[in-house]
Write a protein that holds these residues in place. Structure first.
Motif, PDB file in Angstrom:
ATOM      1  N   ARG A  98      35.850  22.363   5.274  1.00 49.57           N
ATOM      2  CA  ARG A  98      35.391  23.127   3.906  1.00 49.57           C
ATOM      3  C   ARG A  98      35.892  24.590   3.659  1.00 49.57           C
ATOM      4  O   ARG A  98      36.093  25.186   4.948  1.00 49.57           O
ATOM      5  CB  ARG A  98      33.894  22.951   3.619  1.00 49.57           C
ATOM      6  CG  ARG A  98      32.899  24.071   4.581  1.00 49.57           C
ATOM      7  CD  ARG A  98      31.750  24.183   3.941  1.00 49.57           C
ATOM      8  NE  ARG A  98      31.285  23.730   2.277  1.00 49.57           N
ATOM      9  CZ  ARG A  98      31.234  24.683   1.840  1.00 49.57           C
ATOM     10  NH1 ARG A  98      32.039  25.900   2.399  1.00 49.57           N
ATOM     11  NH2 ARG A  98      30.378  24.881   0.532  1.00 49.57           N
ATOM     12  N   PHE A 155      24.184  25.597   6.585  1.00 54.77           N
ATOM     13  CA  PHE A 155      24.800  24.868   6.172  1.00 54.77           C
ATOM     14  C   PHE A 155      24.254  23.486   7.266  1.00 54.77           C
ATOM     15  O   PHE A 155      24.300  22.063   6.556  1.00 54.77           O
ATOM     16  CB  PHE A 155      26.560  24.513   7.458  1.00 54.77           C
ATOM     17  CG  PHE A 155      27.551  25.187   7.124  1.00 54.77           C
ATOM     18  CD1 PHE A 155      28.285  24.056   5.696  1.00 54.77           C
ATOM     19  CD2 PHE A 155      27.600  26.174   6.750  1.00 54.77           C
ATOM     20  CE1 PHE A 155      29.322  25.006   5.512  1.00 54.77           C
ATOM     21  CE2 PHE A 155      28.629  27.186   6.367  1.00 54.77           C
ATOM     22  CZ  PHE A 155      29.704  26.620   5.451  1.00 54.77           C
ATOM     23  N   GLN A 158      21.955  21.864   3.928  1.00 54.52           N
ATOM     24  CA  GLN A 158      22.200  21.479   2.407  1.00 54.52           C
ATOM     25  C   GLN A 158      23.706  20.994   2.535  1.00 54.52           C
ATOM     26  O   GLN A 158      24.081  20.049   1.660  1.00 54.52           O
ATOM     27  CB  GLN A 158      22.721  23.323   2.234  1.00 54.52           C
ATOM     28  CG  GLN A 158      21.901  23.624   1.352  1.00 54.52           C
ATOM     29  CD  GLN A 158      20.385  23.759   0.813  1.00 54.52           C
ATOM     30  OE1 GLN A 158      20.996  22.797  -0.340  1.00 54.52           O
ATOM     31  NE2 GLN A 158      19.428  23.732   1.421  1.00 54.52           N
ATOM     32  N   GLU A 159      24.159  21.144   3.590  1.00 56.63           N
ATOM     33  CA  GLU A 159      25.702  20.280   4.099  1.00 56.63           C
ATOM     34  C   GLU A 159      25.734  19.221   4.911  1.00 56.63           C
ATOM     35  O   GLU A 159      26.734  19.460   6.651  1.00 56.63           O
ATOM     36  CB  GLU A 159      27.244  20.826   4.077  1.00 56.63           C
ATOM     37  CG  GLU A 159      27.189  20.956   2.929  1.00 56.63           C
ATOM     38  CD  GLU A 159      28.328  22.137   1.889  1.00 56.63           C
ATOM     39  OE1 GLU A 159      29.439  21.963   2.915  1.00 56.63           O
ATOM     40  OE2 GLU A 159      28.889  22.195   1.362  1.00 56.63           O
ATOM     41  N   ASP A 161      26.297  16.632   6.675  1.00 59.87           N
ATOM     42  CA  ASP A 161      27.282  15.834   7.023  1.00 59.87           C
ATOM     43  C   ASP A 161      28.437  16.422   7.220  1.00 59.87           C
ATOM     44  O   ASP A 161      29.459  16.206   7.950  1.00 59.87           O
ATOM     45  CB  ASP A 161      27.589  15.115   5.543  1.00 59.87           C
ATOM     46  CG  ASP A 161      26.389  13.527   4.772  1.00 59.87           C
ATOM     47  OD1 ASP A 161      26.307  13.633   5.678  1.00 59.87           O
ATOM     48  OD2 ASP A 161      26.971  13.580   3.928  1.00 59.87           O
ATOM     49  N   ILE A 162      28.451  17.738   6.707  1.00 55.48           N
ATOM     50  CA  ILE A 162      29.946  18.630   7.408  1.00 55.48           C
ATOM     51  C   ILE A 162      29.016  19.140   8.018  1.00 55.48           C
ATOM     52  O   ILE A 162      29.784  19.222   9.424  1.00 55.48           O
ATOM     53  CB  ILE A 162      30.339  20.059   6.284  1.00 55.48           C
ATOM     54  CG1 ILE A 162      30.533  18.786   5.017  1.00 55.48           C
ATOM     55  CG2 ILE A 162      30.909  21.271   7.002  1.00 55.48           C
ATOM     56  CD1 ILE A 162      32.095  19.010   4.738  1.00 55.48           C
TER      57      ILE A 162
END
Length: 506
Positions: A98, A155, A158-159, A161-162
């Motif tokens: 990302r 990260f 909030q993210e 999967d990343i």
């Protein structure tokens, strides 16, 4: 065996990369700047695509090949420096998953405050956790969320999967070195500013204790590597992208802060310099770790044998002047003719993106104070220049208290804003010191190049090469006593305004 006699130095800033070709006399034979976008959005978002950095480098190298047709056969080494506090999440092969959260990204501020806060508190920090951080890392994560620590936690939450796909969490320069060589490393400055590095003498390395304290997975952190270490030659693909031979040696590189320090030539202990570009900082080497919790600065462990480098950063400098120029319709050279300072000029606090030193508060916002109907665009621009200079005076008044800090004599300044005569003179007047403008916009590029000097046989040490740059000046400024007195009076007025403004945001 090194083949070639030139070094390519690439200094990656917030808005673009400055790439120069440097010879054995530390002279820039040719230079090119290539821009890349910065995505700013509400909620503290400030992102960049890592591939844009690489494409800008390739674009700059293409232009340099046109200017120096013999570059491919003569280039021996490639060295990077870059902006700090970025976070790139990469797959095993280095592919970014990302966009990078740059140093300006503040969306993780709530996590930063939660990470460091809690009863019993001191300066907004939980006292027991703070004591552990100070003992091991000589500092702690900023409350404004700009350090990689809070960004990593962001990260995770909030993210996810990343984060699950992420093999490496690295800074800007680290990703570039990997793109060039296929090897992932990080510099000590970047490692230190994750606040999970042990910086104690003889124990330098990732700290299991601090990783456990923060919840950061140590296995996702890159090996810490000294700045002048040869990481490897260019990969075949990187050589093709850049138009260079595959045997060009790539060094581990460094941060913009250390590159600027080396480029200023101020490499003695306690010798401070000021860098003024988009943001600003006061920096200098010290013989041991230094820390001011109250004023939010510290030494970080540098990539030169872990030598402590003090960095006191301010968030707004050239960015504030650019903003004022834009809203006043300044044209191509908005600060070229701003008239004579007047006693009733407005006062300006340049906290357009919060502040860090000597007060760490991402919620602070700037203001013009004392506006009247007769004030025009020139008055606002004068106030902006003065406000940035007096903001640096405010920070310098704290840093100058450090034992061994050189507080008299000529002060070296670097960065794009240093090339602005009105600003350089105002800073000299504000500090009451002679000011020497170094290579201005290119000090970082030259400082980066000194990292290759021992490899190239140009000097016995990096600092030995850098010391040679101290004799170079593009301009010098002497304080005007009358103007210095006036600015001292205005600085006292600003002190009162600051206190009230800071209180309104706490």
């Amino acid at each position: 065996m090194i083949e070639g006699d030139l070094v390519i130095s690439a200094d990656f800033g917030t808005s673009g990369v400055k790439v120069g070709v440097v010879d054995s006399s530390l002279t820039i034979l040719a230079r090119v700047t290539a821009a890349y976008p910065l995505n700013l959005a509400p909620g503290g978002i400030a992102e960049q695509n890592p591939t844009d950095w690489w494409e800008a480098l390739a674009q700059a190298l293409h232009a340099l090949h046109q200017e120096l047709p013999e570059l491919k056969s003569r280039a021996a080494a490639l060295v990077f420096s870059s902006q700090l506090l970025g976070l790139v999440c990469c797959a095993e092969d280095g592919t970014p998953l990302r966009p990078c959260l740059t140093w300006l990204d503040k969306r993780a501020a709530p996590l930063g405050k939660k990470l460091v806060g809690g009863f019993p508190e001191i300066h907004g920090y939980n006292a027991p956790r703070l004591a552990r951080w100070l003992r091991i890392a000589n500092g702690a994560p900023a409350k404004n969320g700009m350090d990689p620590t809070a960004k990593m936690l962001w990260f995770m939450q909030q993210e996810p999967d990343i984060y699950a796909k992420t093999r490496w969490m690295v800074d800007v320069k680290d990703w570039l070195v990997h793109r060039a060589t296929g090897t992932m490393t990080t510099c000590p400055e970047s490692a230190n500013l994750t606040w999970v590095m042990d910086t104690r003498l003889g124990r330098e390395g990732w700290s299991e204790t601090l990783c456990a304290l923060t919840g950061i997975n140590q296995s996702k952190l890159a090996p810490i590597t000294q700045a002048d270490t040869v990481v490897g030659p260019l990969t075949p693909q990187a050589a093709t992208d850049l138009g260079l031979r595959a045997n060009v040696q790539v060094l581990a590189g460094t941060s913009d802060a250390m590159a600027s320090t080396l480029g200023s030539g101020e490499v003695a202990d306690g010798a401070l310099h000021v860098s003024v570009a988009t943001s600003a900082w006061i920096a200098g080497f010290f013989p041991n770790r230094r820390l001011s919790v109250a004023h939010s600065y510290a030494t970080v462990t540098s990539g030169l044998n872990f030598r402590p480098l003090l960095i006191a950063s301010q968030e707004n400098a050239g960015s504030a002047l650019d903003w004022v120029a834009a809203i006043t319709g300044g044209g191509e050279h908005p600060y070229a003719d701003i008239g004579t300072p007047q006693p009733d000029d407005p006062l300006f606090l340049p906290w357009l993106a919060g502040e860090r030193v000597p007060v760490d508060n991402d919620r602070l916002r700037g203001t013009f104070h004392g506006l009247s109907l007769h004030h025009d665009a020139a008055a606002l621009r004068r106030a902006a220049i003065e406000g940035v200079a007096l903001n640096l005076r405010w920070a310098m008044s704290k840093v100058a208290r450090e034992k061994g800090a050189q507080t008299s004599g000529t002060l070296s300044i670097t960065g794009g804003l240093a090339a602005n005569p009105a600003f350089a003179q105002t800073l000299s007047d504000a500090l009451g010191r002679n000011v020497r403008v170094c290579a201005a916009r290119h000090a970082g590029m030259l400082g980066t190049a000194t990292l290759a000097a021992p490899l190239m046989g140009w000097a016995d040490s990096v600092t030995g090469a850098a010391a040679r740059l101290k004799s170079r000046s593009s301009a010098t400024y002497t304080p005007d006593p009358e103007r210095s007195d006036a600015l001292t009076h205005r600085a006292h007025s600003l002190d009162k305004i600051r206190r009230h403004t800071i209180r309104s945001y706490t």
